[in-house]
Design an enzyme around this catalytic site. Sequence first.
Site, short mmCIF file in Angstrom:
data_model
loop_
_atom_site.label_atom_id
_atom_site.label_comp_id
_atom_site.label_asym_id
_atom_site.label_seq_id
_atom_site.Cartn_x
_atom_site.Cartn_y
_atom_site.Cartn_z
N ASP A 1 0.88 -1.09 -0.05
CA ASP A 1 0.10 -0.23 -0.17
C ASP A 1 0.89 1.10 0.11
O ASP A 1 2.07 1.24 0.21
CB ASP A 1 -1.13 0.00 1.22
CG ASP A 1 -1.89 1.03 1.36
OD1 ASP A 1 -2.30 1.70 0.30
OD2 ASP A 1 -2.06 1.70 2.34
N LYS A 2 0.48 2.49 -0.38
CA LYS A 2 1.24 3.49 -0.18
C LYS A 2 0.98 4.52 0.92
O LYS A 2 1.78 4.76 1.57
CB LYS A 2 0.70 4.38 -1.66
CG LYS A 2 1.69 5.78 -1.76
CD LYS A 2 1.12 6.83 -2.63
CE LYS A 2 -0.22 7.31 -2.20
NZ LYS A 2 -0.06 8.27 -1.11
N THR A 3 -0.35 4.96 1.31
CA THR A 3 -0.45 5.97 2.03
C THR A 3 -0.36 5.37 3.50
O THR A 3 -1.05 4.17 3.57
CB THR A 3 -2.04 6.66 2.07
OG1 THR A 3 -2.02 7.26 0.61
CG2 THR A 3 -2.01 7.70 2.94
N GLU B 1 -4.77 19.65 1.24
CA GLU B 1 -5.59 20.80 1.39
C GLU B 1 -5.23 21.36 2.85
O GLU B 1 -5.34 22.32 3.17
CB GLU B 1 -7.08 20.58 1.41
CG GLU B 1 -7.58 20.26 -0.13
CD GLU B 1 -9.04 20.60 -0.32
OE1 GLU B 1 -9.89 20.36 0.77
OE2 GLU B 1 -9.29 21.26 -1.21
N ARG C 1 5.15 17.76 -4.37
CA ARG C 1 4.09 17.70 -5.14
C ARG C 1 3.34 19.01 -5.32
O ARG C 1 3.57 19.92 -4.38
CB ARG C 1 2.86 16.94 -4.16
CG ARG C 1 3.34 15.49 -3.79
CD ARG C 1 2.81 14.91 -2.51
NE ARG C 1 1.37 15.23 -2.58
CZ ARG C 1 0.63 13.90 -2.55
NH1 ARG C 1 1.11 12.90 -2.75
NH2 ARG C 1 -0.61 13.79 -2.50
N THR D 1 -2.55 1.37 -4.60
CA THR D 1 -2.99 2.16 -3.88
C THR D 1 -4.50 2.86 -4.54
O THR D 1 -4.82 2.61 -5.51
CB THR D 1 -1.87 3.39 -3.96
OG1 THR D 1 -2.58 4.70 -3.10
CG2 THR D 1 -1.58 3.82 -5.24
N GLY D 2 -5.19 3.13 -3.56
CA GLY D 2 -6.60 3.78 -3.97
C GLY D 2 -6.46 5.24 -4.27
O GLY D 2 -7.25 5.90 -4.95
N ASP D 3 -5.15 5.76 -4.24
CA ASP D 3 -4.83 7.09 -4.67
C ASP D 3 -4.81 7.36 -6.03
O ASP D 3 -4.69 6.39 -6.92
CB ASP D 3 -3.86 7.76 -4.03
CG ASP D 3 -4.01 8.18 -2.72
OD1 ASP D 3 -5.13 7.93 -2.05
OD2 ASP D 3 -2.77 8.37 -1.77
N ASP E 1 -1.36 -1.06 6.14
CA ASP E 1 -1.53 -0.40 7.40
C ASP E 1 -2.97 -0.04 7.62
O ASP E 1 -3.32 0.10 8.96
CB ASP E 1 -0.89 0.76 7.52
CG ASP E 1 -1.49 2.00 6.90
OD1 ASP E 1 -1.65 1.62 5.65
OD2 ASP E 1 -1.37 3.17 7.20
#
Length: 1005
Positions: free
Chosen positions: A226-228, A330, A428, A508-510, A648
Amino acid sequence: MTFCTLCFSSEPFPASLRSTHDAAALPPRAGEVRCEAPNHKLDRFSGTLVFKRQKYALDNEKILLRGCTIRNTDWCFGLVVFAGPDTKLMQNSGKTTLKRTCIDRLMNFLVLLIFAILAAMCLVLALGHSVWEYYVGYYFQVFLPWADEVRSSFFSAFLIFWSYIIILNTLVPISLYVSVEIIRLGNSFYIDWDRKMYYEPNDMPAQARTTTLNEELGQIKYIFSDKTGTLTQNIMVFNKCCIRGVAYGDFVNAEGHRLEVSESSSKVDFSFNPLADPKFCFYDHSLVDAVKRGDPATHQFFRLLSLCHTVMPEEKRKGMLVYQAQSPDEGALVTAARNFGFVFRARTPETITVVEMGKTIVYELLAILDFNSVRKRMSVIVRCPKGKVTLYCKGADTILYELLDPSCGPMKEKTTYHLDEFAGEGLRTLVVAYRTLEQEYFENWQKRHHEASTALDNREEKLSVLYEEIEKDLMLLGATAIEDKLQDGVPQTIEILGRAQIKIWVLTGDKQETAVNIGYSCNMLCDDMMDIFIIQGKNADEVQKELRNARKTMRPGDFAEDGETEVQSLKQGSQRVLQDEEPNGEYGLIINGYSLAHALDGALERELVRTACMCKTVICCRVTPLQKAQVVELIKKHKEAVTLAIGDGANDVSMIKTAHIGVGISGQEGMQAVLSSDFSFAQFRFLQRLLLVHGRWSYLRMCKFLSYFFYKNFTFTLVHFWYGFFSGFSAQTVYDEWFITLYNMVYTSLPVLGMSLFDQDVDDCWSLQFPQLYVPGQRNLFFNKRQFAKCTLYSLYSSLVLFFVPFGAVSSNLRTDGHSMADYQSFAVVAQTCLLVVVSVQMGLDTAYWTVINQLFIWGSLAMYFAITFTMYSDGMYLILTGSFPFVGTARNTLNQPTVWLSVGLCVALCVLPVVGFRFLKMQLRPTISDKVLARIRFLRLLPPPSPQLRLRRGSSRRSGYAFSHQHGFGALITSGRNMRARAPFSFPTSLVPSAASVASRARK
């Protein structure tokens, strides 16, 4: 549970219910919900609520998934739609399966094979007995009469068959599984006790949650991450910015030279702002100076950041603001504006309250042009107290550059230069711009916007056209650069694992831009790659074409003018296992969830596997938890490789359960991943130690244990087999019955356990310094069917030596007192002594790491053998238990003969020297990867082992895309007011200039 929230829109309910918290006040059977069947789709829901004969639409915005938290809501009525296994999260979690290692499966096969070998050996001996009894024993009954029930040699052979089954049962490794579990338990404790995998900030040690998969940690070929929260800390930090072509954020000295930021670097003092976030750090003093002197562009820049967002503020106590952001990006931008004097304080559906340099200003919120994956930007339209209407916009540079006013050309060039600098550092980036709107034009646009937003047909398309119309002729303000903080040691860990030929896939879901940024930051993607393929086909044909074109680039030789060449595959059971294919360089592959859904179809899955497995890095974006599990299952199906999944969060549980090894990281998203995992720790960097140290050691120890275990048991048993040909196939044992009992329990159990728990070819520092040592485990070279066959042949040879050398030594030899040694008891003592010395020397030869415990176990077991043998064969034991100790005096009369010890030495030489010679020649003529690395280590051991330090490639010149949330924005929710609640009034400071008393108080603190 999955809840349907009924009071987020209160129209269906009478006024008497809107002010009560008692669910009992609802009328019984007042309504009915009809909805879709349970499914795994997280992004959609369709249903209707029938209440008092009126229908109300239920969509995904009115659904709370299991694990969600409601904020800014005192109370609401809810209805459970799905529960238990029907919830969408459980639909995505997959099934829990029993995990078994490849060594377990191999052991089960070998045990069945050993049973077959045992039956064959007993059948041969039984047939020999039948022949011997028929031709010899039948005429010898005067001295050896048959039993009363035996009438023929064939029936006698049948009884002898079962007698040999009992005698040769030591060929079957009965204690093997118990010993294996003890070894696994010990290696699990090593993981739990490893202080180098302990994370002190969270007081979190590494934990082996299972004891059955340790050795498979040394065979990992594919890692799915996973990423995040796994690779990153999920913490965004405002790092740099560019305002009107001027870059800010570098730490410079008095001469203007750029310096690296360290703990001793001087931070910007935000004490002039009592509402500043004390955790925020910035090192460029020139930016705060520009804010203080009232630079218009700088003020406009931070005003935009404080207004253009969907963040929800929460003031838990006076002056303590907490921002609830849809995405961490944000939150970082709004926090930056807050510290530089533009504090976003409150919002309602119609207003946004900002404290600008101590002055409270309430802006009228006229519209939110929300983000989606196509627009890649968001805008707000606000009216200031003076009546001026302004559109503020932020988004990806590739999108906003097309919407700028032509007069922004020079500014655009300067901003582009700084964007490239920011992206080169792995930051980013985001471009911000604004437009002043005329009142008459905006009123006309607003009317058309209202009509489009209430349209029943093609609502999204009509709104998109209106958004495109008003978001043009923008004036460029600048750009922001946000650092998505990686966990400590992530790039180094990925680099080391790559050198161990472990392939890492990120699931990832991003959105794609976010994942690609992290790929460059982690050095998974780099400019040195020959190409990075992006698969984003909208249908199966497009996906197949893109995958095939990518494979054609990597292996042009696989394609002829008339089509594709046939792929060769290995047959494994009912599955088709694809062979590894070598590309002509390093490549990367990026595929989104929509295209992945087509690629996972049965017709394209082989194409996906062939293409993806040739790439060094694979990144799957916008994937659902179920798709993560499907990708893992795909590799398990088509590749003969061991997989590991690490994550995680709850959305990673499915792939953690599916992979051969599941690793959970105890991060900020709860403990669900940890509870479903096989191993857990707190930081991704610990993975290199788990695999390259503990995993490799566990695999090496288990392979050595199995080889030696089979060797000692086979050698022990085959001596019985050869003795049968010299004892008339009478099922007579060659050893004393006490030796047979104690051989596996006392004499050889502790030495093999000592080697299996403490042995290591190199220490942990060298294991990390030379990750190539991990490769033999991936290829399963240390113990397989071929190694088992070699072990069997070596045992066969050793048993011949251990039978015929003692047989020859006692058959025609006299003791020093003149008595013959050609008796059964003398031969048994010599044979068992030779056997135990040989297997002990072989154990010492296979031990690479000597400890006090190893020395004690090996030589102590030999000493115990002689102590027990002389004790049991003594006159005293014979007088006490005459029937149990018949070998009276045999030990002292046999083991004091020089010829016996010459026989022992000859057996050792004949059994061990061929092995030593074979290993030496093999290392010289055909060295393996391990041989080469170990030779290099022996040379470098003259110096202290260096810590693993890697020269990493820095970020790329590719510009990062801004990482919005991977879901549709919350603009419609905010403007509807459904997420608002009444707040207690608060006071705003009239000035951000502190009083003398507050300054003195801060100085004391």
